[in-house]
Design a protein around this motif. Structure first.
Motif, PDB file in Angstrom:
ATOM      1  N   LEU A 138       2.570  15.088 -13.096  1.00  0.00           N
ATOM      2  CA  LEU A 138       1.470  15.683 -13.863  1.00  0.00           C
ATOM      3  C   LEU A 138       1.306  17.159 -13.528  1.00  0.00           C
ATOM      4  CD1 LEU A 138      -1.255  12.909 -13.742  1.00  0.00           C
ATOM      5  CD2 LEU A 138      -0.061  13.743 -15.764  1.00  0.00           C
ATOM      6  N   TYR A 139       1.446  17.505 -12.269  1.00  0.00           N
ATOM      7  CA  TYR A 139       1.345  18.908 -11.855  1.00  0.00           C
ATOM      8  C   TYR A 139       2.448  19.737 -12.513  1.00  0.00           C
ATOM      9  CZ  TYR A 139       1.473  23.100  -9.019  1.00  0.00           C
ATOM     10  OH  TYR A 139       1.483  24.399  -8.607  1.00  0.00           O
TER      11      TYR A 139
ATOM     12  N   LEU B  67       0.826  -1.206   0.000  1.00  0.00           N
ATOM     13  CA  LEU B  67       0.000   0.000   0.000  1.00  0.00           C
ATOM     14  C   LEU B  67       0.864   1.261   0.000  1.00  0.00           C
ATOM     15  CD1 LEU B  67      -2.769   1.328   0.143  1.00  0.00           C
ATOM     16  CD2 LEU B  67      -2.658   1.086   2.625  1.00  0.00           C
ATOM     17  N   MET B  68       1.900   1.285   0.811  1.00  0.00           N
ATOM     18  CA  MET B  68       2.780   2.454   0.870  1.00  0.00           C
ATOM     19  C   MET B  68       3.503   2.659  -0.454  1.00  0.00           C
ATOM     20  SD  MET B  68       2.116   3.818   3.683  1.00  0.00           S
ATOM     21  CE  MET B  68       3.347   5.090   3.692  1.00  0.00           C
TER      22      MET B  68
ATOM     23  N   GLU C  49       1.762   9.468  -5.649  1.00  0.00           N
ATOM     24  CA  GLU C  49       2.234  10.819  -5.334  1.00  0.00           C
ATOM     25  C   GLU C  49       3.262  11.300  -6.352  1.00  0.00           C
ATOM     26  OE1 GLU C  49       1.274  13.128  -3.033  1.00  0.00           O
ATOM     27  OE2 GLU C  49      -0.377  11.753  -2.650  1.00  0.00           O
ATOM     28  N   MET C  50       4.140  10.410  -6.776  1.00  0.00           N
ATOM     29  CA  MET C  50       5.140  10.785  -7.784  1.00  0.00           C
ATOM     30  C   MET C  50       4.463  11.120  -9.115  1.00  0.00           C
ATOM     31  SD  MET C  50       8.325   8.187  -6.812  1.00  0.00           S
ATOM     32  CE  MET C  50       8.335   7.555  -8.430  1.00  0.00           C
ATOM     33  N   GLU C  51       3.489  10.311  -9.511  1.00  0.00           N
ATOM     34  CA  GLU C  51       2.757  10.575 -10.747  1.00  0.00           C
ATOM     35  C   GLU C  51       1.986  11.894 -10.650  1.00  0.00           C
ATOM     36  OE1 GLU C  51       0.342   7.144 -11.439  1.00  0.00           O
ATOM     37  OE2 GLU C  51       2.049   5.903 -12.024  1.00  0.00           O
TER      38      GLU C  51
END
Length: 66
Positions: free
Chosen positions: A48-49, A34-35, A42-44
């Motif tokens: 994208l941001y 899960l982690m 979070e990296m993706e």
């Protein structure tokens, strides 16, 4: 004389402890998976941001003529 009923109780407790240890191990593995998924997400999200921010910056700096 040794009481055989108390030995059965100990065997049951040992078996239950092994079962609980296995469950704890499975939970540890599940948590790790899960982690890893959260970290990947979070990296993706960050990527994208950043891509969106760069794209918006380019539009502001160099607008296309219509």
């Amino acid at each position: 004389m040794i009481d055989k009923t108390s030995d059965c109780g100990c065997d049951d407790l040992r078996r239950r402890i092994r079962e609980l240890e296995e469950k704890v191990n499975h939970l540890r593995i599940s948590r790790r998976v899960l982690m890893n998924l959260v970290e990947k997400t979070e990296m993706e999200k960050k990527k994208l941001y950043e891509e969106t921010t760069v794209r918006e910056f380019r539009l502001i700096e160099f607008p296309k003529d219509r």
